[in-house]
Design a protein around this motif. Structure first.
Motif, PDB file in Angstrom:
ATOM      1  N   VAL A 109      -7.111 -32.155 -15.877  1.00  0.00           N
ATOM      2  CA  VAL A 109      -5.677 -32.162 -15.631  1.00  0.00           C
ATOM      3  C   VAL A 109      -5.293 -31.257 -14.481  1.00  0.00           C
ATOM      4  N   ALA A 110      -5.487 -29.953 -14.635  1.00  0.00           N
ATOM      5  CA  ALA A 110      -5.106 -29.053 -13.541  1.00  0.00           C
ATOM      6  C   ALA A 110      -5.860 -27.753 -13.648  1.00  0.00           C
ATOM      7  N   LEU A 111      -7.034 -27.733 -13.052  1.00  0.00           N
ATOM      8  CA  LEU A 111      -7.901 -26.571 -13.165  1.00  0.00           C
ATOM      9  C   LEU A 111      -7.276 -25.335 -12.560  1.00  0.00           C
ATOM     10  N   ARG A 129      -6.979 -32.592  -8.866  1.00  0.00           N
ATOM     11  CA  ARG A 129      -6.001 -32.278  -9.909  1.00  0.00           C
ATOM     12  C   ARG A 129      -5.559 -30.820  -9.869  1.00  0.00           C
ATOM     13  N   ALA A 130      -6.413 -29.966  -9.345  1.00  0.00           N
ATOM     14  CA  ALA A 130      -6.048 -28.557  -9.271  1.00  0.00           C
ATOM     15  C   ALA A 130      -5.060 -28.272  -8.155  1.00  0.00           C
ATOM     16  N   SER A 182      -0.471 -29.958  -8.567  1.00  0.00           N
ATOM     17  CA  SER A 182       0.124 -28.682  -8.958  1.00  0.00           C
ATOM     18  C   SER A 182       0.914 -28.112  -7.789  1.00  0.00           C
ATOM     19  N   SER A 183       2.181 -27.828  -8.035  1.00  0.00           N
ATOM     20  CA  SER A 183       3.042 -27.319  -6.980  1.00  0.00           C
ATOM     21  C   SER A 183       2.785 -25.845  -6.675  1.00  0.00           C
ATOM     22  N   VAL A 184       2.007 -25.161  -7.512  1.00  0.00           N
ATOM     23  CA  VAL A 184       1.765 -23.732  -7.296  1.00  0.00           C
ATOM     24  C   VAL A 184       0.450 -23.469  -6.577  1.00  0.00           C
ATOM     25  N   GLY A 188     -18.343 -26.462  -4.768  1.00  0.00           N
ATOM     26  CA  GLY A 188     -17.271 -25.479  -4.834  1.00  0.00           C
ATOM     27  C   GLY A 188     -16.084 -25.834  -3.961  1.00  0.00           C
ATOM     28  N   PHE A 189     -14.946 -25.238  -4.265  1.00  0.00           N
ATOM     29  CA  PHE A 189     -13.750 -25.374  -3.443  1.00  0.00           C
ATOM     30  C   PHE A 189     -12.869 -24.155  -3.676  1.00  0.00           C
ATOM     31  N   SER A 190     -11.923 -23.967  -2.769  1.00  0.00           N
ATOM     32  CA  SER A 190     -11.026 -22.820  -2.901  1.00  0.00           C
ATOM     33  C   SER A 190      -9.585 -23.254  -2.677  1.00  0.00           C
ATOM     34  N   TYR A 191      -8.670 -22.426  -3.120  1.00  0.00           N
ATOM     35  CA  TYR A 191      -7.256 -22.663  -2.858  1.00  0.00           C
ATOM     36  C   TYR A 191      -6.466 -21.380  -3.099  1.00  0.00           C
ATOM     37  N   ILE A 192      -5.212 -21.411  -2.704  1.00  0.00           N
ATOM     38  CA  ILE A 192      -4.306 -20.297  -2.919  1.00  0.00           C
ATOM     39  C   ILE A 192      -3.364 -20.660  -4.053  1.00  0.00           C
TER      40      ILE A 192
END
Length: 223
Positions: free
Chosen positions: A18-20, A125-126, A130-132, A151-155
Motif C-alpha cells: 500500500v504505502a511503504l 506505492r511509497a 503518498s502526498s508526503v 533499493g530506492f530512496s525518497y524524502i
C-alpha cells in the motif's frame, strides 16, 4: 506478544502493498557506493524459519534488544529510541506466506518470487500514492549478505519536517527482508558512507536446531 508480532508483519505488508514507509538514499546523498551489481531478479523461499540478522551499527549508536519490540528483527538508532526522533536503521522479515498472499510469486512457481516486481511496486506505492513522499530515486542494485537486493530512496515530510529514507529489499531463502535507513529529522541525506558501511557488514545466521528427544534417550537419561 504474539499479537504485536502479527501486527508488525501486517504493517510491513501494507508498506509493500500500500504505502511503504521505508528508507534509502536514491540520490547518493550519503556518498554510498554499492559494491556488487548484476544480481538475479528472482529468489526462492525454502525456509519458514527466520535467520538471525546481525550488523555493525554506526559508531555511537545503540542497538535496541529485540524482545521489547518483537515486530522488529533489527533496530538501531542514534539516540537509543525506537521511534524516529533521530537517525535509525530497522529491519523486518516478511515470510513467504505473506508474500504469496500479496501476489508477488512468479506465475506457476509457488516458492519463487520476483524481486524486481516487488521493488517496483513498493517504490511506486511509497511515493506516487503518498502526498508526503517525494524525490523517489532507485539505488544501484547490489548484494547484501550474499543475497540480491534492490533499493530506492525518497524524502518524507511530516508536519513540515523533512527526513531522508533509504529502503532496501533483500530476497532470501527465509523470505523478504526490508531494511530501512532514515536520517535525523530535518536532514535530507545520510552521513557520508554510513549506508554502505552498514549494508556491507550485514550477516545472517541460521538458528541452531534443538535435536528432538526420543523416548529411548529420555529413558536412558532418567535412569
Amino acid at each position: 506478544m504474539c499479537s504485536r508480532r502479527v501486527l508488525a508483519v501486517l504493517v510491513a505488508v501494507c508498506g509493500l502493498a500500500v504505502a511503504l514507509v521505508g528508507c534509502a538514499p536514491g540520490v547518493p546523498g550519503g556518498g554510498q557506493t554499492p559494491t556488487v551489481v548484476s544480481t538475479a531478479e528472482t529468489f526462492v523461499v525454502a525456509s519458514e524459519v527466520a535467520d538471525v540478522m546481525d550488523a555493525d551499527a554506526p559508531q555511537g549508536w545503540a542497538v535496541i534488544p529485540q524482545d521489547p519490540d518483537p515486530g522488529m528483527d533489527y533496530l538501531a538508532s542514534e539516540d537509543g529510541s525506537r521511534g524516529f526522533t533521530a537517525a535509525s536503521i530497522r529491519a523486518t522479515r516478511i515470510p513467504a506466506d505473506v508474500l504469496y498472499s500479496a501476489d508477488y510469486v512468479v506465475l506457476g512457481e509457488r516458492d519463487v518470487y520476483d524481486l524486481d516486481r516487488i521493488a517496483a511496486r513498493t517504490r511506486y506505492r511509497a511515493t506516487r500514492q503518498s502526498s508526503v513522499n517525494r524525490e523517489a530515486s532507485p539505488v544501484q542494485e547490489r548484494m547484501i549478505g550474499g543475497s540480491p537486493a534492490r533499493g530506492f530512496s525518497y524524502i518524507h515530510t511530516r508536519q513540515g519536517v523533512d527526513m531522508y529514507y533509504e529502503v532496501w529489499l533483500v530476497g532470501r531463502h527465509d523470505g523478504l527482508w526490508r531494511i530501512t535507513l532514515t536520517s535525523a529529522p530535518g536532514q535530507t541525506s545520510l552521513p557520508e558512507g554510513l549506508a554502505d558501511e552498514f549494508l556491507n557488514s550485514i550477516t545472517w545466521t541460521t538458528p541452531a536446531t534443538i535435536p528432538a528427544t526420543t523416548p529411548a534417550a529420555s529413558a536412558s537419561s532418567s535412569g
